[in-house]
Design an enzyme around this catalytic site. Structure first.
Site, PDB file in Angstrom:
ATOM      1  N   TRP A  99      -3.397 -23.603 -15.086  1.00 57.11           N
ATOM      2  CA  TRP A  99      -4.173 -22.315 -15.674  1.00 57.11           C
ATOM      3  C   TRP A  99      -3.585 -20.910 -15.369  1.00 57.11           C
ATOM      4  CZ3 TRP A  99      -6.257 -24.677 -19.358  1.00 57.11           C
ATOM      5  CH2 TRP A  99      -6.810 -26.059 -19.290  1.00 57.11           C
ATOM      6  N   ASP A 166     -10.295 -15.826 -13.124  1.00 55.85           N
ATOM      7  CA  ASP A 166     -10.812 -17.076 -13.959  1.00 55.85           C
ATOM      8  C   ASP A 166     -11.523 -17.996 -13.154  1.00 55.85           C
ATOM      9  OD1 ASP A 166     -11.050 -19.370 -15.121  1.00 55.85           O
ATOM     10  OD2 ASP A 166      -8.815 -19.516 -15.404  1.00 55.85           O
ATOM     11  N   LYS A 190     -17.429 -26.348 -17.078  1.00 55.83           N
ATOM     12  CA  LYS A 190     -17.149 -26.846 -15.822  1.00 55.83           C
ATOM     13  C   LYS A 190     -18.391 -26.875 -14.769  1.00 55.83           C
ATOM     14  CE  LYS A 190     -12.639 -27.124 -17.145  1.00 55.83           C
ATOM     15  NZ  LYS A 190     -11.982 -25.967 -16.919  1.00 55.83           N
TER      16      LYS A 190
HETATM   17  C1  LIG Z   1     -10.716 -25.502 -17.748  1.00 55.22           C
HETATM   18  C2  LIG Z   1     -10.195 -24.204 -17.322  1.00 55.22           C
HETATM   19  C3  LIG Z   1      -9.743 -23.673 -18.351  1.00 55.22           C
HETATM   20  C4  LIG Z   1      -9.657 -23.476 -19.733  1.00 55.22           C
HETATM   21  O1  LIG Z   1     -10.741 -23.585 -20.168  1.00 55.22           O
HETATM   22  P1  LIG Z   1     -11.156 -23.772 -21.847  1.00 55.22           P
HETATM   23  O2  LIG Z   1     -12.536 -23.272 -21.932  1.00 55.22           O
HETATM   24  O3  LIG Z   1     -10.512 -25.070 -22.267  1.00 55.22           O
HETATM   25  O4  LIG Z   1     -10.125 -22.917 -22.614  1.00 55.22           O
HETATM   26  C5  LIG Z   1      -9.158 -22.080 -17.714  1.00 55.22           C
HETATM   27  N1  LIG Z   1      -8.901 -21.979 -16.466  1.00 55.22           N
HETATM   28  C6  LIG Z   1      -9.344 -22.699 -15.666  1.00 55.22           C
HETATM   29  C7  LIG Z   1      -9.365 -22.633 -14.232  1.00 55.22           C
HETATM   30  C8  LIG Z   1     -10.126 -23.987 -15.979  1.00 55.22           C
HETATM   31  O5  LIG Z   1     -10.599 -25.055 -15.119  1.00 55.22           O
END
Ligand SMILES: *Cc1c(COP(=O)(O)O)cnc(C)c1O
Length: 359
Positions: A99, A166, A190
């Site tokens: 990511w 993030d 998540k």
């Molecule tokens: C799942 C995830 C993403 C991507 O998220 P989307 O909503 O599918 O764009 C980005 N960063 C992390 C740490 C993730 O777990």
């Protein structure tokens, strides 16, 4: 019967969230309309988005000089929106895996990227610590929990430049000192709700740092979304409803402190079994082990047992433990709604499998 859900995302959600969202899909609060049908600019929906924003601030203890936004496009769109808005010349990134890499790739479209720490030397099985943060960059970007590799940083860094994190996969799992961050963002799917809504927590002074001489489309400007209270365009209403239900459930369950305690309990229980069980091992170094995404692989010499173990897990109603295609092995995602009983079912399954194989 509900299964033991260890999916990495979209993930397991709490029973009250599912029940109340299901009800609202049929009829929202005696309004004679479904949450799928109401206008986003109505007295039926506005209290919901307002409550979700207020609860987000309350549960995560967000100071007053921050905005909370609910946007579309996933965390992946934020990878581009952040540098589009804030990268004038150079930004610092910490590379902790897939990511982080995707975020770096987008940033490079807008300016220079300095990767100031990188865990690639050991296949991203640890979280880099003690790196020096340069003072001459527009911001520093980190991925606080690496969903695929299963590493996590539990410390809120002191940064001389705006710190952007993030937190897609560890938001609301521990108390965070939000005041140390300029921005926190993530996809909701998540830990907070269904896929389709992205949360952004942005410090007010960042609006002065938007690159002035760059044309930025309205939909990709944070100031536009803030001015319209996340209603510049039609927001994902049902997703925001479900997110609000999750926040209500977190609060009713004892808030962030309770989520933090339960995260420790779940992770301690599962890592203890991985470390004990002669068939498995944890690829991630102690001290960097994520409490939300727990990968485990076969100990040497037992790599061909995958199908057999997956069969046993299936018979125990355990789903979502297949490892990410880039890592292999297994990964159990133990987000907030994952119960101690879910983890016990997996631990028992691992113990029974060891007895089956080793006698
Ligand atoms: C799942 C995830 C993403 C991507 O998220 P989307 O909503 O599918 O764009 C980005 N960063 C992390 C740490 C993730 O777990």
């Amino acid at each position: 019967m509900r299964k033991h859900i260890f999916n990495a995302g979209p993930c397991k959600l709490s029973d009250p969230c599912l029940e109340n969202t299901a009800k609202a899909i049929l009829e929202l609060n005696n309004s004679g309309q479904s949450i799928l049908e109401v206008s986003h600019r109505s007295k039926d929906f506005e209290p919901i988005i307002n409550e979700a924003m207020a609860l987000f601030k309350e549960v995560l203890n967000i100071p007053d000089n921050y905005h909370v936004l609910f946007l579309g496009g996933g965390a992946s769109l934020q990878f581009a929106m952040i540098p589009f808005n804030f990268l004038k010349t150079k930004a610092a990134y910490v590379d902790t895996g897939t990511w982080a890499n995707k975020a770096i790739k987008e940033a490079k479209l807008f300016g220079k990227v300095e990767v100031i720490a990188n865990s690639e030397d050991k296949n991203h099985t640890y979280y880099p610590k003690g790196f020096k943060i340069p003072a001459d960059v527009d911001y520093l970007h980190i991925t606080s929990n690496n969903t695929i590799r299963g590493t996590e940083i539990f410390e809120d860094l002191d940064s001389p430049v705006p710190l952007i994190a993030d937190m897609s996969s560890d938001i609301m799992s521990r108390p965070v000192d939000v005041s140390k961050y300029a921005m926190i963002y993530g996809g909701a799917q998540k830990n907070l709700g269904p896929a389709g809504v992205t949360f952004v927590i942005l410090r007010d002074d960042m609006l002065q740092k938007v690159v002035a001489d760059r044309p930025i489309p309205s939909m990709l400007r944070y100031d536009v979304h803030i001015k319209d209270g996340s209603m510049y365009n039609t927001p994902p209403c049902v997703n925001i409803f479900a997110l609000n239900e999750t926040l209500k459930w977190v609060k009713a369950s004892g808030g962030i402190k309770a989520m933090d305690r339960l995260a420790n309990e779940r992770a301690d229980m599962l890592y203890a079994e991985i470390d004990r069980n002669s068939l498995f091992r944890a690829p991630v170094e102690k001290g960097s082990r994520s409490r939300m995404n727990i990968p485990f692989v076969w100990a040497d010499g037992t790599e061909d047992l995958t199908e057999k173990f997956m069969e046993l897990a299936k018979s125990r109603k355990i789903v979502g433990i297949k490892g990410h295609r880039s890592v292999g092995g297994f990964r159990a995602s133990t987000y907030n709604a994952c119960t101690i009983d879910d983890v016990k079912a997996l631990v028992t399954c691992m113990q029974d499998f060891e007895k089956q194989i080793k006698g």
